[in-house]
Design an enzyme around this catalytic site. Sequence first.
Site: not given
Ligand SMILES: Nc1ncnc2c1ncn2[C@@H]1O[C@H](COP(=O)(O)OP(=O)(O)OP(=O)(O)O)[C@@H](O)[C@H]1O
Ligand SMILES: O=P(O)(O)OC[C@H]1O[C@](O)(CO)[C@@H](O)[C@@H]1O
Ligand SMILES: [Mg+2]
Length: 916
Positions: A253, A644
């Site tokens: 993202d 390149v």
């Molecule tokens: N506010 C929070 N408090 C504690 N743990 C959190 C919190 N937010 C996220 N996490 C932990 O981090 C994990 C991953 O967070 P999230 O699903 O938001 O993805 P991300 O790390 O932002 O990656 P992406 O957005 O690229 O998928 C969550 O499933 C949870 O275990």
């Molecule tokens: O793979 P999942 O859990 O459906 O989540 C999709 C989300 O994860 C991402 O690929 C990474 O945060 C987002 O762009 C998208 O909204």
């Molecule tokens: Mg995220």
Amino acid sequence: MDGDFNSLSLFATFASGDVKSVENVLSKTKLPYKLITKPFVTTEGNSEIKELYTIDPLNNVIMFTNRVNPFTPALDKDGIISENKKESSPKKSPLPKNSTGKSVGIITSGGDSSGMNAAVRAIVRVALTKGITPYAIYEGYQGMVDGGDKIKALSWEDVGDWLAIGGTEIGTARCQEFRTVEGRLTAVRNLVKSGIDALIICGGDGSLTGADFLRAEWTEFVDRLVKQKRLTEEEAAPYRSQLTIVGLVGSIDNDMAQTDLTIGAMTALQRICEALDSIKSTAMSHQRAFVVEVMGRHCGWLGLMAAIACGADWLFLPELPPPIGDEFIASGDWETEMCDILSKERKLGNRKTIVIVCEGAIDRNLKPIKPEYVKDVLTKRLNFDTRVTCLGHVQRGGVPCAYDRYLATVQGAEAVNAVIETTPTTPSPMIGISNNKVIRVPLKNAVAQTKEVAKAIARKDFKRAMELRDPEFNSSYNAYIESTILADGPGTRKVEESKRLRVGIMHVGAPAGGMNAATRTFVRLCLNRGHTPLGIHNGFSGLIADQVQPIQWQDVNGWVSMGGSELGINRDQPSPTPNPLNAKPQFGNYIDTGLIAFHMQKNNIQALMIIGGFEAYTSLITLTKARELYPGLCIPMILLPATVSNNVPGTDFSLGCDTALNCIVDACDTIKQSASSNRKRVFVVEVQGGNCGYLSVMGALASGASSCYIPEEGITLDTLQKDINHLVKRYAYEESANIPSYGRLILRNETAGNKTYTTDVISTILKEEGKGLFDSRSAVLGHLQQGGIPSPLDRIRATRLTVNCVDWLQEMAFKSIDEHKKSSNLSDIRTPTVFTKGAETATVIGICGADIKITPILDLLAETNLNKRKGTNEWWLGLKDLTKTLAKYEYETEEERAALEKVLGDRKQATGKNKL
Ligand SMILES: Nc1ncnc2c1ncn2[C@@H]1O[C@H](COP(=O)(O)OP(=O)(O)OP(=O)(O)O)[C@@H](O)[C@H]1O
Ligand SMILES: O=P(O)(O)OC[C@H]1O[C@](O)(CO)[C@@H](O)[C@@H]1O
Ligand SMILES: [Mg+2]
């Protein structure tokens, strides 16, 4: 339905985000069911675990639950594990010989992203080299909560070949339990029990937010665990002080503050661009409109960059909802604004319409904008034959691009350094990248700033939301708009008539990815400002052959994704003045500079942009020095480096070098596959770069080569001997330990070792010295590296740098016009007169560290090796050492030493001499 469902044995369990709906459906049937809810404490407040039991017509008990992982234990009302699950402790591995006694846990978390494996590989190998035991914590935070065999030590060989694999080999999860206090308490216990001193967490904004909680709660949680008797005083004592946590940002993202790029974003962008390039050709054929949804959650980076890199016709961002034009803001009527712009484009001759909708796109009232709705608008109002394409998880998968391998590797190595250097009093760092510099910033601040974007959007402060994204977000957006919309109405950026210029553009040197994208941006910006863009075809020889033509808006349609040089390119260059007798340039031909000046004047070219490599650089030096003789050259001139080889002084990166690197990495993956299948084969791969080792060093780092040869260091017998020793060690150990031998690569720059140690000669020597332990072959990549579809990074760099070039040319020309007006005392000059010969008006634009810099070309002479045709600032040289570290040049176990000694003994017996 009565009964204790917890005591029944389940036939099947289904995870469902909406148990309530399942209950609604069941309530309308005759099937028995029972809903059980349990409190679940999260950091965002209280929530509930739901378990819905029912019995199917075959008498099987089935459960539906909203738990992310249906098989993890349930919690009681206090958020404490209620099932009879025994808390297990992970097994510890024996410590390696060079051990400092320290250990580091590695987690990949959140959505997977390409490059996570490269990061883990770098962390594991640098940690082992530095005497730290690396542990993988499998399945993200879920593994930390589960403990036991989810925490395992990783060996050097465990991460072999991970560089080229997408996703994450140690698994990831979205873990609800970690959001709860109890989940994190259990995680802390597992970390202490496994003796983990430090954590490196690679994930997105959510994962790093979780990491920040863990950092803040650590000491208190250790105390609490002792009180709960889940840890003994002795177990807890060494871990009471702050746990070292280092954040690595891995997410497609690119939504984390304080870093320019997250690991995986560039690969996802590549996937999107591949899809959009393909959609474009079918759209053109049918004159269709395509509405394409891209991922990115609440961040518009992927959408914006894809729109720039593919020349999309319209874009919906989460940070800046439509409408965007002043005349529509009051009514909020973005539909009319979009339709006006898109129908105008069609009237100009555009046969297709591509609209990108970010998944988090909203309107000014924060209402989501969905692709289906956009399709309806285009169909109903414009009668466009419209299709919707949702790219979905394709964007997240696949082989990492060269940039992500580089980023993940250098950041992974830096994360281990941060683990070593962080003390309980230093704030937990997050590893970021600011343009080309790997940086450390306090994790806490980065997390806090990231949250600010969501807050700004929620209070409809869109200007602030745009500012809070990375520093280039805003200017990239402006570049997108200016190169997409032909503006002739109110609010246009047209300059007053007396300042409208004739601006020339030419390509000099050899083709490089991004040249056409830069030219497209140049043309469109010039037109939008009222200038006349003049395409000079076929470089300087084209100029003197009158191949100069104005370019129109539609002429450059589609150029953004085209490889090669649409204007035509060659290495001919102006002859230095005075002309050295019989002098010949190393490449191409000299053309009389006076003739060039004459043709510049004849075409009334008042500002010039040259795109090209080292010949373009020397050409501009010659033109600048010849200004004393020829007034036709006394205009602002700027060089945008594109080659390149990445050998032009004044920039860290030239256009085309990323495309070439991707080509090298793709080829090396394929070659390595052949080498691995054949077992014990070392390929010597020859790459371009002239006298500059950039492609060789970066290619080696990104493809996981054992070593690379560069002209900066040359090749000696000693160099070869060291590499042969290394290969003997590696293959000897793998044979003795029964580890399947991977194929290996050595990258050689085309001029390294001159004419003596050619690619074939080196390969023959390796073959001879392998003596059955390993074999060797060679491969020359040649001009493949110059061609192909430009990478998204080259397209984006081209666009961004060109905007700066046009702004600069305009500014310099205006300054000169104003001075001329003043000195001639004329206030009403219709035709602008540009005359400038100050050294500051002939420049090179470049990416230098964290900035875009425009440097007078004559100032760059001090850092130019004209003979070797390259700059002297080679920031990438140090990465050669990292490649070697990751190839195990600095790490040896007892077993390896023993295996080597045995092989040496055998060889001595066979040949009568010790070869090492
Ligand atoms: N506010 C929070 N408090 C504690 N743990 C959190 C919190 N937010 C996220 N996490 C932990 O981090 C994990 C991953 O967070 P999230 O699903 O938001 O993805 P991300 O790390 O932002 O990656 P992406 O957005 O690229 O998928 C969550 O499933 C949870 O275990
Ligand atoms: O793979 P999942 O859990 O459906 O989540 C999709 C989300 O994860 C991402 O690929 C990474 O945060 C987002 O762009 C998208 O909204
Ligand atoms: Mg995220």
